[in-house]
Design a protein around this motif. Structure first.
Motif, PDB file in Angstrom:
ATOM      1  N   VAL A 246       0.735  -1.496  -0.200  1.00 10.01           N
ATOM      2  CA  VAL A 246      -0.158  -0.101  -0.103  1.00 10.01           C
ATOM      3  C   VAL A 246       0.998   1.234   0.008  1.00 10.01           C
ATOM      4  O   VAL A 246       0.832   2.302  -0.339  1.00 10.01           O
ATOM      5  CB  VAL A 246      -0.464   0.006   0.976  1.00 10.01           C
ATOM      6  CG1 VAL A 246      -1.744   0.862   0.863  1.00 10.01           C
ATOM      7  CG2 VAL A 246      -1.997  -1.082   1.027  1.00 10.01           C
ATOM      8  N   PHE A 247       2.034   1.116   0.640  1.00  7.79           N
ATOM      9  CA  PHE A 247       2.887   2.637   1.321  1.00  7.79           C
ATOM     10  C   PHE A 247       3.319   2.216  -0.689  1.00  7.79           C
ATOM     11  O   PHE A 247       3.944   3.568  -0.668  1.00  7.79           O
ATOM     12  CB  PHE A 247       3.207   2.361   1.699  1.00  7.79           C
ATOM     13  CG  PHE A 247       3.538   3.274   2.861  1.00  7.79           C
ATOM     14  CD1 PHE A 247       3.153   4.096   3.246  1.00  7.79           C
ATOM     15  CD2 PHE A 247       1.824   1.935   4.168  1.00  7.79           C
ATOM     16  CE1 PHE A 247       2.485   5.205   4.061  1.00  7.79           C
ATOM     17  CE2 PHE A 247       1.338   2.759   5.091  1.00  7.79           C
ATOM     18  CZ  PHE A 247       1.694   4.372   4.679  1.00  7.79           C
ATOM     19  N   CYS A 248       3.708   1.454  -1.438  1.00  3.33           N
ATOM     20  CA  CYS A 248       4.577   1.886  -2.825  1.00  3.33           C
ATOM     21  C   CYS A 248       3.484   2.797  -3.175  1.00  3.33           C
ATOM     22  O   CYS A 248       4.154   3.487  -3.936  1.00  3.33           O
ATOM     23  CB  CYS A 248       4.795   0.212  -3.086  1.00  3.33           C
ATOM     24  SG  CYS A 248       6.303  -0.724  -2.809  1.00  3.33           S
ATOM     25  N   GLU A 249       1.980   2.089  -3.714  1.00  3.80           N
ATOM     26  CA  GLU A 249       0.950   2.820  -4.095  1.00  3.80           C
ATOM     27  C   GLU A 249       1.079   4.957  -3.849  1.00  3.80           C
ATOM     28  O   GLU A 249       1.037   5.465  -4.654  1.00  3.80           O
ATOM     29  CB  GLU A 249      -0.285   2.001  -3.615  1.00  3.80           C
ATOM     30  CG  GLU A 249      -0.701   0.931  -4.217  1.00  3.80           C
ATOM     31  CD  GLU A 249      -1.031   1.382  -5.731  1.00  3.80           C
ATOM     32  OE1 GLU A 249      -1.322   2.325  -6.787  1.00  3.80           O
ATOM     33  OE2 GLU A 249      -0.764  -0.413  -5.959  1.00  3.80           O
ATOM     34  N   ILE A 250       1.477   4.641  -1.883  1.00  2.56           N
ATOM     35  CA  ILE A 250       1.441   5.959  -1.891  1.00  2.56           C
ATOM     36  C   ILE A 250       2.172   6.717  -2.391  1.00  2.56           C
ATOM     37  O   ILE A 250       2.179   8.048  -2.391  1.00  2.56           O
ATOM     38  CB  ILE A 250       1.188   6.638   0.004  1.00  2.56           C
ATOM     39  CG1 ILE A 250      -0.113   5.064   0.666  1.00  2.56           C
ATOM     40  CG2 ILE A 250       1.465   7.613   0.252  1.00  2.56           C
ATOM     41  CD1 ILE A 250      -0.865   6.138   0.243  1.00  2.56           C
ATOM     42  N   LEU A 251       3.833   6.237  -2.206  1.00  2.00           N
ATOM     43  CA  LEU A 251       4.770   6.972  -2.206  1.00  2.00           C
ATOM     44  C   LEU A 251       5.084   6.436  -4.071  1.00  2.00           C
ATOM     45  O   LEU A 251       5.347   8.417  -4.157  1.00  2.00           O
ATOM     46  CB  LEU A 251       6.133   6.634  -1.656  1.00  2.00           C
ATOM     47  CG  LEU A 251       6.616   6.009  -0.791  1.00  2.00           C
ATOM     48  CD1 LEU A 251       7.365   5.159   0.563  1.00  2.00           C
ATOM     49  CD2 LEU A 251       6.751   7.692   0.367  1.00  2.00           C
ATOM     50  N   ALA A 252       5.212   5.728  -4.569  1.00  2.00           N
ATOM     51  CA  ALA A 252       5.110   6.143  -6.013  1.00  2.00           C
ATOM     52  C   ALA A 252       3.793   6.073  -7.166  1.00  2.00           C
ATOM     53  O   ALA A 252       4.438   7.155  -8.376  1.00  2.00           O
ATOM     54  CB  ALA A 252       5.782   4.961  -6.243  1.00  2.00           C
ATOM     55  N   GLY A 253       3.100   5.890  -6.640  1.00  2.00           N
ATOM     56  CA  GLY A 253       2.160   6.485  -7.353  1.00  2.00           C
ATOM     57  C   GLY A 253       1.893   7.945  -6.831  1.00  2.00           C
ATOM     58  O   GLY A 253       0.799   8.709  -7.425  1.00  2.00           O
ATOM     59  N   SER A 254       0.950   7.997  -5.434  1.00  2.00           N
ATOM     60  CA  SER A 254       0.518   9.217  -5.169  1.00  2.00           C
ATOM     61  C   SER A 254       1.252  10.680  -5.493  1.00  2.00           C
ATOM     62  O   SER A 254       0.889  11.941  -5.442  1.00  2.00           O
ATOM     63  CB  SER A 254      -0.613   9.082  -4.191  1.00  2.00           C
ATOM     64  OG  SER A 254      -1.580   8.079  -4.142  1.00  2.00           O
ATOM     65  N   LEU A 255       2.175  10.029  -4.681  1.00  2.00           N
ATOM     66  CA  LEU A 255       3.414  11.136  -4.229  1.00  2.00           C
ATOM     67  C   LEU A 255       3.761  11.912  -5.713  1.00  2.00           C
ATOM     68  O   LEU A 255       4.412  13.041  -5.867  1.00  2.00           O
ATOM     69  CB  LEU A 255       4.227  11.335  -3.144  1.00  2.00           C
ATOM     70  CG  LEU A 255       3.522  10.945  -1.874  1.00  2.00           C
ATOM     71  CD1 LEU A 255       5.495  10.677  -0.568  1.00  2.00           C
ATOM     72  CD2 LEU A 255       3.996  12.373  -1.700  1.00  2.00           C
ATOM     73  N   THR A 256       3.884  11.100  -6.398  1.00  2.00           N
ATOM     74  CA  THR A 256       4.704  11.012  -7.351  1.00  2.00           C
ATOM     75  C   THR A 256       3.783  12.097  -8.793  1.00  2.00           C
ATOM     76  O   THR A 256       4.170  12.954  -9.513  1.00  2.00           O
ATOM     77  CB  THR A 256       5.373  10.365  -8.380  1.00  2.00           C
ATOM     78  OG1 THR A 256       4.546   9.154  -8.832  1.00  2.00           O
ATOM     79  CG2 THR A 256       6.660   9.224  -7.780  1.00  2.00           C
ATOM     80  N   GLY A 257       2.768  11.726  -8.666  1.00  2.00           N
ATOM     81  CA  GLY A 257       1.703  12.422  -9.790  1.00  2.00           C
ATOM     82  C   GLY A 257       1.152  10.615 -10.568  1.00  2.00           C
ATOM     83  O   GLY A 257       0.434  11.501 -11.967  1.00  2.00           O
ATOM     84  N   GLY A 258       2.225   9.505 -10.755  1.00  2.00           N
ATOM     85  CA  GLY A 258       1.991   9.146 -11.745  1.00  2.00           C
ATOM     86  C   GLY A 258       0.832   8.045 -11.629  1.00  2.00           C
ATOM     87  O   GLY A 258       0.421   7.475 -12.054  1.00  2.00           O
ATOM     88  N   ALA A 259       0.332   8.399  -9.766  1.00  4.53           N
ATOM     89  CA  ALA A 259      -0.836   7.618  -9.747  1.00  4.53           C
ATOM     90  C   ALA A 259      -1.210   6.251  -8.956  1.00  4.53           C
ATOM     91  O   ALA A 259       0.346   5.558  -9.379  1.00  4.53           O
ATOM     92  CB  ALA A 259      -2.815   8.224 -10.902  1.00  4.53           C
ATOM     93  N   SER A 260      -2.011   5.679  -8.103  1.00  5.24           N
ATOM     94  CA  SER A 260      -1.835   4.592  -7.357  1.00  5.24           C
ATOM     95  C   SER A 260      -3.067   4.076  -8.919  1.00  5.24           C
ATOM     96  O   SER A 260      -3.650   3.489  -9.688  1.00  5.24           O
ATOM     97  CB  SER A 260      -2.876   4.941  -6.770  1.00  5.24           C
ATOM     98  OG  SER A 260      -4.457   5.443  -6.563  1.00  5.24           O
ATOM     99  N   SER A 261      -2.980   2.117  -8.085  1.00  7.70           N
ATOM    100  CA  SER A 261      -4.089   1.223  -8.852  1.00  7.70           C
ATOM    101  C   SER A 261      -5.496   1.856  -8.651  1.00  7.70           C
ATOM    102  O   SER A 261      -6.420   0.906  -8.976  1.00  7.70           O
ATOM    103  CB  SER A 261      -3.744   0.438  -7.935  1.00  7.70           C
ATOM    104  OG  SER A 261      -4.296   0.117  -6.697  1.00  7.70           O
ATOM    105  N   TYR A 262      -5.976   2.992  -8.339  1.00 10.07           N
ATOM    106  CA  TYR A 262      -7.319   3.050  -8.271  1.00 10.07           C
ATOM    107  C   TYR A 262      -7.628   2.817  -9.966  1.00 10.07           C
ATOM    108  O   TYR A 262      -7.425   3.348 -10.312  1.00 10.07           O
ATOM    109  CB  TYR A 262      -6.950   4.239  -7.306  1.00 10.07           C
ATOM    110  CG  TYR A 262      -8.765   4.439  -7.600  1.00 10.07           C
ATOM    111  CD1 TYR A 262      -9.696   4.305  -6.968  1.00 10.07           C
ATOM    112  CD2 TYR A 262      -9.627   5.494  -8.408  1.00 10.07           C
ATOM    113  CE1 TYR A 262     -11.285   4.320  -6.333  1.00 10.07           C
ATOM    114  CE2 TYR A 262     -10.851   6.100  -8.473  1.00 10.07           C
ATOM    115  CZ  TYR A 262     -11.551   6.026  -7.121  1.00 10.07           C
ATOM    116  OH  TYR A 262     -13.321   5.990  -7.351  1.00 10.07           O
ATOM    117  N   PRO A 263      -9.587   2.245  -9.391  1.00  6.67           N
ATOM    118  CA  PRO A 263      -9.612   1.811 -11.110  1.00  6.67           C
ATOM    119  C   PRO A 263      -9.451   3.335 -12.150  1.00  6.67           C
ATOM    120  O   PRO A 263      -9.428   3.231 -13.086  1.00  6.67           O
ATOM    121  CB  PRO A 263     -11.013   1.310 -10.791  1.00  6.67           C
ATOM    122  CG  PRO A 263     -11.117   1.477  -9.409  1.00  6.67           C
ATOM    123  CD  PRO A 263     -10.201   2.159  -8.810  1.00  6.67           C
TER     124      PRO A 263
END
Ligand code: NAD
Length: 381
Positions: free
Chosen positions: A265-282
């Motif tokens: 989950v923290f991979c999603e937060i750090l790599a997705g939500s913080l970078t702007g690349g986006a998380s796995s949210y559908p």
């Protein structure tokens, strides 16, 4: 949510390695430099300039050398397909979109992840050496391949590093702890530390129990899998690979139960939500292309307790850990990254064993570009 993973997305996983190479090879092993030359020519012919073709080829062959065949030259066909459909764009470079000195934001613009990450790590090295600490985010990179490679690049410059990766938009195959539906990708993490007089310590792993590719292989072979790799659509542990690919499908479990899940989950937060690349949210599946995103933290030991203490202490630590009696007679305690170093040496000496399907795919792709190479085209046995 139940979207099929796109071919260029990575779901991680390595071959099962032992200290001594045991993978059955349908063909005689290929010399690493020959294999690298073939892959370089293929990417060159596919539109990559000389530098990019060399970087991608080197990364893929190095993954094979490390024993992570799932992230090696087996990816060549999928990368070329992604190129053809415009999911990855050739000859792109890491674009700095934010610069706060020791905080750098990079946009990969869907270029080859191998080039984007390598250029980004070069920037991280330059900044960390001056400032002691760099936090660098990458969004919208093509497949970043074997994440340990980026920890190795920083360690070779004397830096300690942490890397958190996610895959936005596609490749969602992992269930949350306590759940049965696919919500996350295999979200790898890596960490590296230079060690005096020996190869760096490199932790490099997916946060899922198993790579999706291994379930696919088992299905194709008609094999069953060990329990606790994945659950079926009802949330029951299953050993039947067909249950994973049913409609509705099953989901791979995170490694280590709730703990691995928390890291994923923290991979999603750090790599997705913080970078702007986006998380796995559908809704992120509307993202035009599959992308790997990565948050990297690089630390210069000189900025903390100092290199002298760091070197002495890590040396003591490695010796202390390895002095443990093995749990089984004849066994050995290995530090993170040691397995890869050993396999690399074996494969440099003996060649890289490739399965027949991979050889045939490479042969076909090379032929399509009018490329011939004795290592590939001769009937091997
Ligand atoms: P794995 O399960 O083989 O774990 C590898 C880690 O465990 C390494 O740090 C290795 O040194 C260590 N290790 C292995 N055997 C050991 C032993 N006997 N004692 C001590 N340590 C040992 O790897 P994985 O989780 O299957 O991941 C494989 C590859 O897939 C990695 O390179 C990862 O970066 C990559 N991956 C990439 C993506 C992506 O999206 N780009 C996604 C998932 C995974």
């Amino acid at each position: 949510v139940y979207r099929t993973q796109r071919i260029c997305a990575g779901t991680g996983g390595s071959i099962f390695l032992k200290t001594t190479e045991t993978q059955p090879a349908a063909f005689s092993p290929i010399v690493a430099t020959d294999l690298e030359e073939i892959i370089r020519k293929i990417f060159n012919a596919a539109g990559s300039d000389d530098s990019e073709a060399a970087i991608v080829a080197n990364h893929l062959v190095e993954a094979n050398l490390a024993g992570h065949d799932s992230h090696g030259v087996i990816r060549t066909g999928a990368y070329l397909d992604c190129l053809k459909e415009g999911a990855v764009l050739p000859n792109r470079h890491a674009q700095v979109t934010g610069d706060r000195g020791n905080i750098l934001s990079i946009d990969g613009e869907f270029g080859y992840g191998q080039v984007i990450a390598r250029e980004s790590m070069e920037m991280a090295i330059e900044r960390a050496k001056g400032k002691g600490l760099v936090i660098l985010s990458i969004k919208n990179a093509g497949h970043l391949g074997r994440i340990g490679a980026w920890a190795e690049q920083l360690a070779s410059a004397g830096l300690v590093s942490l890397h958190f990766v996610n895959t936005s938009g596609h490749g969602i195959v992992v269930a949350p702890y306590g759940g049965r539906d696919r919500r996350l990708s295999t979200n790898p993490i890596a960490a590296g530390a230079p060690l005096p007089g020996q190869p760096p310590m490199i932790l490099d792993m997916a946060t899922s129990v198993v790579a999706e590719g291994k379930i696919r292989v088992a299905r194709d072979r008609g094999d069953t899998l060990p329990e606790a790799y994945f659950v079926d659509a009802e949330g029951n542990p299953s050993r039947d690979p067909n249950a994973f690919y049913a409609d509705p499908p099953g989901a791979i479990l995170p490694f280590g139960g709730h703990k691995g899940f928390g890291i994923a989950v923290f991979c999603e937060i750090l790599a997705g939500s913080l970078t702007g690349g986006a998380s796995s949210y559908p809704s992120n599946e509307t993202v035009e292309r599959m992308a790997n995103n990565m948050m990297t933290i690089a630390l210069d030991p000189d900025a903390f307790a100092g290199s002298a203490f760091f070197e002495a202490d890590t040396s003591r630590l490695v010796g202390w850990i390895k002095s443990s009696r093995p749990s089984v007679s004849g066994g050995q305690v290995l530090i993170p990254g040691e397995m890869e170093v050993r396999v690399r040496q074996q494969r440099l000496n003996n060649g890289i064993p490739l399965d027949q399907k991979t050889i045939e795919t490479l042969r076909e792709r090379a032929r399509g570009f009018g490329i011939s190479h004795p290592s590939l085209l001769e009937k091997r046995q």
